[in-house]
Write an enzyme that holds these catalytic residues in place. Structure first.
Site, mmCIF file in Angstrom:
data_model
loop_
_atom_site.group_PDB
_atom_site.id
_atom_site.type_symbol
_atom_site.label_atom_id
_atom_site.label_comp_id
_atom_site.label_asym_id
_atom_site.label_seq_id
_atom_site.Cartn_x
_atom_site.Cartn_y
_atom_site.Cartn_z
ATOM 1 N N CYS A 123 0.796 -1.233 0.000
ATOM 2 C CA CYS A 123 0.000 0.000 0.000
ATOM 3 C C CYS A 123 0.827 1.281 0.000
ATOM 4 C CB CYS A 123 -0.988 0.006 1.161
ATOM 5 S SG CYS A 123 -0.246 -0.274 2.777
ATOM 6 N N CYS A 131 -3.476 -2.510 -0.563
ATOM 7 C CA CYS A 131 -2.431 -3.422 -0.109
ATOM 8 C C CYS A 131 -2.123 -4.525 -1.107
ATOM 9 C CB CYS A 131 -2.819 -4.033 1.240
ATOM 10 S SG CYS A 131 -3.084 -2.773 2.494
ATOM 11 N N LYS A 196 -5.755 -8.639 11.557
ATOM 12 C CA LYS A 196 -5.662 -7.192 11.357
ATOM 13 C C LYS A 196 -7.030 -6.668 10.975
ATOM 14 C CE LYS A 196 -3.273 -3.643 8.687
ATOM 15 N NZ LYS A 196 -2.256 -3.366 7.657
ATOM 16 N N ARG A 206 -1.862 6.724 8.188
ATOM 17 C CA ARG A 206 -2.010 6.940 6.740
ATOM 18 C C ARG A 206 -1.219 8.160 6.290
ATOM 19 N NH1 ARG A 206 -7.738 4.520 6.508
ATOM 20 N NH2 ARG A 206 -7.035 2.407 7.015
ATOM 21 N N ARG A 218 -10.550 -0.642 2.953
ATOM 22 C CA ARG A 218 -9.822 -1.910 3.048
ATOM 23 C C ARG A 218 -10.679 -3.037 3.628
ATOM 24 N NH1 ARG A 218 -4.919 1.548 4.565
ATOM 25 N NH2 ARG A 218 -3.795 1.621 2.604
ATOM 26 N N GLU A 234 -8.065 -16.749 11.323
ATOM 27 C CA GLU A 234 -6.964 -16.094 10.602
ATOM 28 C C GLU A 234 -5.615 -16.471 11.212
ATOM 29 O OE1 GLU A 234 -6.424 -14.403 8.020
ATOM 30 O OE2 GLU A 234 -8.242 -13.373 7.361
ATOM 31 N N LYS A 249 -3.858 -6.664 15.609
ATOM 32 C CA LYS A 249 -3.762 -5.230 15.347
ATOM 33 C C LYS A 249 -5.148 -4.680 15.057
ATOM 34 C CE LYS A 249 -1.617 -1.962 12.156
ATOM 35 N NZ LYS A 249 -0.825 -1.767 10.961
ATOM 36 N N SER A 275 -1.222 3.782 15.580
ATOM 37 C CA SER A 275 -1.068 5.233 15.592
ATOM 38 C C SER A 275 -2.179 5.954 16.349
ATOM 39 C CB SER A 275 -0.998 5.742 14.151
ATOM 40 O OG SER A 275 -2.171 5.382 13.431
ATOM 41 N N TYR A 314 4.718 3.111 19.328
ATOM 42 C CA TYR A 314 5.443 4.374 19.119
ATOM 43 C C TYR A 314 5.956 4.931 20.437
ATOM 44 C CZ TYR A 314 3.146 3.880 14.632
ATOM 45 O OH TYR A 314 2.714 3.382 13.434
#
Ligand SMILES: [Zn+2]
Length: 323
Positions: A123, A131, A196, A206, A218, A234, A249, A275, A314
């Site tokens: 992506c 993606c 995810k 983004r 998405r 998954e 995530k 984020s 982060y």
């Protein structure tokens, strides 16, 4: 069963020392991974508005940043690339001198002990921001697999210790494993973004990765927030296909799934504090609404308590400073 007044849980909360003695969840700096954004140019440090304290950096500036991180004791990073040019086939993702590949070579040389993980996705490199490869208005799953595998191999060639596919195409882990093995990289582990979700909390990312989809969203490949059983499926599939580490995530909104995955699979489990989770704490702290340091610790402690072995966040340098 003994009850009050014999039982008094407050007895062990009376002092700092006592509380520390019975602390159930302890955080280890070695479990944190710092996401980093590398961009073209020289001497570039481009701070991101939506992610206070985080910046896109050119390779040379990134080296300085990693120097700082290493000095703080951060031992693992996850690289995202912002290419010079984007196209339909995401060629920037897998070319030999792509932005991530260049960063990897430089970092590998200078930091032999650092764990270098790379985000494997298309992506950031596709003109449409999806993606996978787009045919008409659809994301072509199988056509995307080969490019994802090429990307992973090119990262391994450039020195990646771990490749981390985040695209959510079906079958990508098997495809990447096969390609890595064929390329002589059977020793390189795969950390898959296994569960995810199509989450609103990716907002600030983004901007950071310049990867907003140009049409649609998405939801045809990322999971619906409502589905926990499907998340287990998954994860099971990715493990069956050869994933060495599986990831959930976002982290904070999925603590229940982190716990379920830990109990059910027992494999190394990562969780990405994304984020938006980071930005929420930063923004609220900036407005005096909460104590940033305490909220930071509480958020990562909860993620670890839920069952995550590895936390991508982060906050890694801020946490490191206090550990
Ligand atoms: Zn992606």
């Amino acid at each position: 069963m003994s009850t009050f007044p014999a039982t008094r849980l407050r007895r062990l909360r009376r002092t700092d020392r006592l509380r520390s003695l019975v602390r159930e969840t302890r955080l280890d700096l070695a479990d944190f991974v710092m996401p980093l954004f590398v961009c073209p140019g020289e001497g570039v440090t481009h701070p991101l508005e939506g992610l206070p304290g985080i910046a896109q950096r050119s390779v040379d500036a990134l080296v300085d940043e990693v120097e700082t991180l290493a000095a703080l004791g951060v031992s693992a990073v996850l690289l995202f690339g912002i290419p010079e040019e984007k196209d339909e086939e995401a060629s920037g993702a897998y070319e030999e001198d792509g932005i991530v590949q260049r960063a990897l070579r430089e970092l590998r040389l200078r930091f032999p002990d650092l764990v270098l993980a790379t985000d494997v996705c298309l992506c950031e490199y596709t003109s449409h921001g999806h993606c996978g490869i787009v045919r008409g208005e659809e994301i072509d799953n199988d056509a995307s697999l080969e490019l994802l595998a090429r990307t992973a191999v090119s990262h391994a060639e450039a020195g990646a210790d771990i490749v981390a596919p985040s695209d959510m195409m079906d079958g990508r882990v098997a495809g990447i494993r096969k390609a890595l093995d064929a390329g002589g990289f059977s020793h390189v582990p795969i950390m898959s973004y296994a569960a995810k979700f199509a989450s609103a909390f990716y907002g600030p990312f983004r901007e950071a990765a310049g990867s907003t989809p140009q049409f649609g969203d998405r939801q045809t490949y990322q999971m619906a927030v409502s589905n926990g059983d499907e998340a287990m499926k998954e994860i099971q599939l990715d493990l069956d296909e050869g994933a060495d580490i599986v990831m959930v995530k976002p982290a904070g909104p999925c603590l229940d799934l982190i716990r379920r995955a830990k109990e059910r699979f027992g494999s190394p489990l990562g969780a990405y504090q994304v984020s938006g989770e980071y930005a929420m704490i930063k923004a609220a702290a900036e407005r005096g609404m909460l104590d940033e340091t305490k909220a930071m610790w509480e958020s990562v402690t909860a993620i670890h308590r839920a069952g995550a072995d590895i936390i991508l966040t982060y906050f890694a340098p801020d946490l490191a400073e206090q550990m």
